[in-house]
Structure formats: C-alpha cells, structure tokens
Design a protein around this motif. Sequence first.
Motif, mmCIF file in Angstrom:
data_model
loop_
_atom_site.group_PDB
_atom_site.id
_atom_site.type_symbol
_atom_site.label_atom_id
_atom_site.label_comp_id
_atom_site.label_asym_id
_atom_site.label_seq_id
_atom_site.Cartn_x
_atom_site.Cartn_y
_atom_site.Cartn_z
ATOM 1 N N ASN A 145 0.825 -1.212 0.000
ATOM 2 C CA ASN A 145 0.000 0.000 0.000
ATOM 3 C C ASN A 145 0.864 1.268 0.000
ATOM 4 N N PHE A 146 1.938 1.244 0.758
ATOM 5 C CA PHE A 146 2.832 2.393 0.835
ATOM 6 C C PHE A 146 3.418 2.719 -0.540
ATOM 7 N N TYR A 147 3.913 1.697 -1.241
ATOM 8 C CA TYR A 147 4.513 1.927 -2.557
ATOM 9 C C TYR A 147 3.468 2.345 -3.584
ATOM 10 N N MET A 148 2.274 1.783 -3.482
ATOM 11 C CA MET A 148 1.201 2.167 -4.395
ATOM 12 C C MET A 148 0.911 3.661 -4.295
ATOM 13 N N ASN A 149 1.028 4.207 -3.095
ATOM 14 C CA ASN A 149 0.657 5.605 -2.872
ATOM 15 C C ASN A 149 1.809 6.580 -3.048
ATOM 16 N N VAL A 150 3.034 6.205 -2.639
ATOM 17 C CA VAL A 150 4.146 7.161 -2.726
ATOM 18 C C VAL A 150 4.868 7.088 -4.061
ATOM 19 N N GLY A 151 4.747 5.979 -4.781
ATOM 20 C CA GLY A 151 5.475 5.829 -6.040
ATOM 21 C C GLY A 151 5.255 6.954 -7.029
ATOM 22 N N PRO A 152 3.997 7.324 -7.311
ATOM 23 C CA PRO A 152 3.776 8.384 -8.301
ATOM 24 C C PRO A 152 4.138 9.780 -7.810
ATOM 25 N N LEU A 153 4.490 9.915 -6.527
ATOM 26 C CA LEU A 153 4.889 11.222 -6.009
ATOM 27 C C LEU A 153 6.349 11.530 -6.301
ATOM 28 N N ARG B 92 9.687 4.508 -11.944
ATOM 29 C CA ARG B 92 9.685 3.170 -12.537
ATOM 30 C C ARG B 92 10.057 2.101 -11.511
ATOM 31 N N LEU B 93 11.014 2.421 -10.648
ATOM 32 C CA LEU B 93 11.431 1.423 -9.665
ATOM 33 C C LEU B 93 10.322 1.148 -8.652
ATOM 34 N N TYR B 94 9.674 2.205 -8.165
ATOM 35 C CA TYR B 94 8.554 2.008 -7.243
ATOM 36 C C TYR B 94 7.454 1.181 -7.911
ATOM 37 N N GLN B 95 7.197 1.464 -9.160
ATOM 38 C CA GLN B 95 6.153 0.727 -9.866
ATOM 39 C C GLN B 95 6.505 -0.755 -9.984
ATOM 40 N N GLU B 96 7.755 -1.032 -10.342
ATOM 41 C CA GLU B 96 8.166 -2.429 -10.500
ATOM 42 C C GLU B 96 8.110 -3.179 -9.169
ATOM 43 N N ILE B 97 8.658 -2.589 -8.135
ATOM 44 C CA ILE B 97 8.693 -3.288 -6.847
ATOM 45 C C ILE B 97 7.302 -3.365 -6.227
ATOM 46 N N ALA B 98 6.461 -2.360 -6.463
ATOM 47 C CA ALA B 98 5.081 -2.425 -5.966
ATOM 48 C C ALA B 98 4.341 -3.614 -6.554
ATOM 49 N N GLU C 186 2.690 -6.865 -4.493
ATOM 50 C CA GLU C 186 1.365 -7.454 -4.678
ATOM 51 C C GLU C 186 1.479 -8.971 -4.748
ATOM 52 N N GLU C 187 2.503 -9.472 -5.438
ATOM 53 C CA GLU C 187 2.741 -10.910 -5.484
ATOM 54 C C GLU C 187 2.983 -11.455 -4.077
ATOM 55 N N HIS C 188 3.739 -10.705 -3.282
ATOM 56 C CA HIS C 188 4.064 -11.161 -1.930
ATOM 57 C C HIS C 188 2.823 -11.243 -1.051
ATOM 58 N N VAL C 189 1.921 -10.277 -1.196
ATOM 59 C CA VAL C 189 0.696 -10.327 -0.401
ATOM 60 C C VAL C 189 -0.112 -11.575 -0.778
ATOM 61 N N THR C 190 -0.206 -11.869 -2.059
ATOM 62 C CA THR C 190 -0.874 -13.097 -2.496
ATOM 63 C C THR C 190 -0.181 -14.317 -1.905
ATOM 64 N N HIS C 191 1.124 -14.324 -1.963
ATOM 65 C CA HIS C 191 1.953 -15.424 -1.448
ATOM 66 C C HIS C 191 1.667 -15.674 0.036
ATOM 67 N N TYR C 192 1.668 -14.619 0.843
ATOM 68 C CA TYR C 192 1.524 -14.784 2.284
ATOM 69 C C TYR C 192 0.077 -14.956 2.727
ATOM 70 N N GLU C 193 -0.864 -14.236 2.110
ATOM 71 C CA GLU C 193 -2.253 -14.367 2.550
ATOM 72 C C GLU C 193 -2.801 -15.755 2.252
ATOM 73 N N SER C 194 -2.276 -16.406 1.216
ATOM 74 C CA SER C 194 -2.761 -17.740 0.869
ATOM 75 C C SER C 194 -2.303 -18.799 1.870
ATOM 76 N N LEU C 195 -1.358 -18.448 2.741
ATOM 77 C CA LEU C 195 -0.919 -19.393 3.771
ATOM 78 C C LEU C 195 -1.956 -19.555 4.872
ATOM 79 N N VAL C 196 -2.845 -18.568 5.026
ATOM 80 C CA VAL C 196 -3.852 -18.596 6.084
ATOM 81 C C VAL C 196 -5.013 -19.499 5.671
#
Length: 399
Positions: free
Chosen positions: A208-216, A224-230, A234-244
């Motif tokens: 969420n932080f990168y989604m919001n500060v990247g375009p600033l 571009r770097l914020y966009q790529e890592i953001a 998102e992949e990481h959130v999918t990765h970790y939330e699916s463990l629950v």
Amino acid sequence: MAFDPLQERGIPLDEQLRDWRELNVTPIDPDHADPYTRCRIITMNGIESEAIQFSHQLARHCTDMELKRQLARVRHIEAQQQKAVNWLLPGVSSVLETTIAYEQVAVDLTAWVARMEPDPYLTKAYEFGVLEDFDHLYRYANLYEMIEHRKAEKIVDQLTEVMPGRPTYLQHRDPVDNVREPYDRHHTEPLSKLHALTVMATEQQTMNFYMNVGPLAMEPIARRLYQEIAMVEEEHVTHYESLVDPGESWWEMLLNHEYNECYLYHSFMETESEPRVKAVWELHLNMEIEHLRLASELFKRFDGRDPDQVLAPELPPPVTFEPNKAYLRDLLATQIDWTTLGTGYVQEAHERFSRMQEAVMGGDKPASEQVIDDNRAVSGREYRLETEGPHPAGLQLGR
C-alpha cells in the motif's frame, strides 16, 4: 514470566478514547533512535492497518446492527492506535529513507519469523520471500545514493547488510504461481498462525505504501522502480495471505487478529530501547487486552468454542528485531535460484515463468537493473553494505 492476555485485565473500551493532543505524538529522532525502533513502528503500523481493514470487511458481511456498532467502536480505537503509531515516524525523513526502513523491516522481520517458524512448509515460504525483499533493499539503497547522495548505512546502521538478493526482475511470475497451500487450522501450531498474520500484514502495508508514494517521485527512474517493486509486493501479499486457512470463521479470524496484536505489542514493550515509544506499546497492549476479551466473547457466542481451544496458552517468546546476517547469507548461497511453480518451488525457469518475463519486460531493461547502472554512472560504483566476508555466489534464473 509467562503472559496470558486472556487472563489479564485491560483498559475498558469506554476509557480508551484519546483527544487530538494525545494522538499527536512526538516523533522519534532519526539521527539518534535505534533503527529497530523505527522498524517496530513500521511493523505496528502495518498490524493496525490490517486490523482496521479486516474489521471493515467483517462489518460489510455482518447483518446484525448491534454487532456492527461494536465493531465500529473497537475499530475507532484501532484507528486511533494506527495514527499514534504511524505519527511516531519522523517527518524530516524523506520518502526514500522511509522506504529503506520499510525494506529493513521486511528483511529482518521475515528472516526472524523464518528462523522461529515450526512448520517447514511455512518456513520455506518465508525464506523464499525474504530473498526478494533483500534485493529490494539493495535497489532502493542505490536509488537513494544516486538521488539524495546519501548512504543507506545511515538508516540501517549496519544491522542489515545491503547486497543483491534474488534479482528483482526475476521476481515477476505468473499470478497463479504466487498462491501457496494454506496451513491446516486444525493441526497447525498457534505460533504459525501469528507468524502468517504478521508477515501478511507488514507486506500488505508495504504494498500500500509503494502504491501511494510511487507516483509522487519526480525522477523517472524512481517512479519506474517504485512501480516495478510495488507489483512484486502485490505478489508477496498473495503469497503470504494464501498461507492462512480460509476455513477459519470470521470470529476465529477476529480472535487471531486481536491475539496477534497483544503478542506484538507485548513483544515490542519487552524489547523496546526508547522509553517514550515503549510507553506507547504498553498503553496499546492494555487496550488490546480489552479488544481481545470482546473478540473472545464473540468467538464463544458464534463459534461455540472456548478461545483456549485455538489460542496459545500463553504468549510465545517475543518477536525480536536483530541482525540476521549469517542466516541470510546462507539463504543467498543455497536458495537464490528458486522460483515458484504451482504451490511449490523449482530451480529452473519453467514455461509460465518465461512467458511472464517476456510479457512484463516488453523488450526494455527493467528499472531494478537500470538503477544500478545509473548509480554506477553517478557514483562510480554500485552501493553495497557488506559487513563481513565475501558476497556468496549463487545461480540466477534466466542468466
């Protein structure tokens, strides 16, 4: 001494409301505070943000008006806690400095969780993810040196090394390969549930932080770097939330959220070096004990079980921010060339991985690679912070 929040008495909910002056806390001094104090602040901001978002989702699926009102009352206090915690961050720090602190959290918190996790399958999930955040720290540190002409060691204080991990451009995978098998709520240890919630919440906050500060950002390479890592976050959130385990009821999930907040506030109260910040952790712990009591009553009412049937009989040993250099170097030497396939892991580039790489690159050099080249051109070399021994050699997918 053992601490069971279910047996403690917290602050009554109607006494938890704070006025604006109480919420407008004095921020930490970035030049003198322990870097891990900032890491604890960032962590608890993520935990409180997740608590608020989860409560909103629960309320949206709840038809009982009185339950909605109770959730709203507790959620209002959680929102005040989030403001008090997040406002501890110093306003004098640039967005990029805060970004580097976010990645220090991702590296040292996830590494600590991986070391303490009792389930080997879950351990593998955390080890896989941490090597990617480790690389993000390296990319942002080079951007920081190039744009602000400062070194990341001022922020991480040599507690966390800065060097290449699994290359960021190799972290763009087919979305279906980011979904893991969940733990089994009937058999997994309570500690594993706390770990999964903690890492999921902190990664979600980073996303969420990168989604919001990247375009600033003004510089094209930074945007571009914020966009790529953001996108990787998102992949990481999918990765970790699916463990629950998705079979947990809403009330069991609420119970686990509140217990995890008690666990983390207690952990940080026990390990905090800054007295003024420690007082915040202690106050919020006493608030969360009451939130846990209320969640326990709802759990007993709607699930028909006692909280002791799903929660640990006492809080586990404290979550600790500490250097994980040797552990991370071992992972770099042995697991850097892994990617995902289905719910498992492989060491070779498979068809879906290769297809995704072609699709997202579009024939251009990714920002995560370009930023290293750009910093070499500006600074004469890339930025690294290695505090001991040589960088371990490892294979890299697609090279």
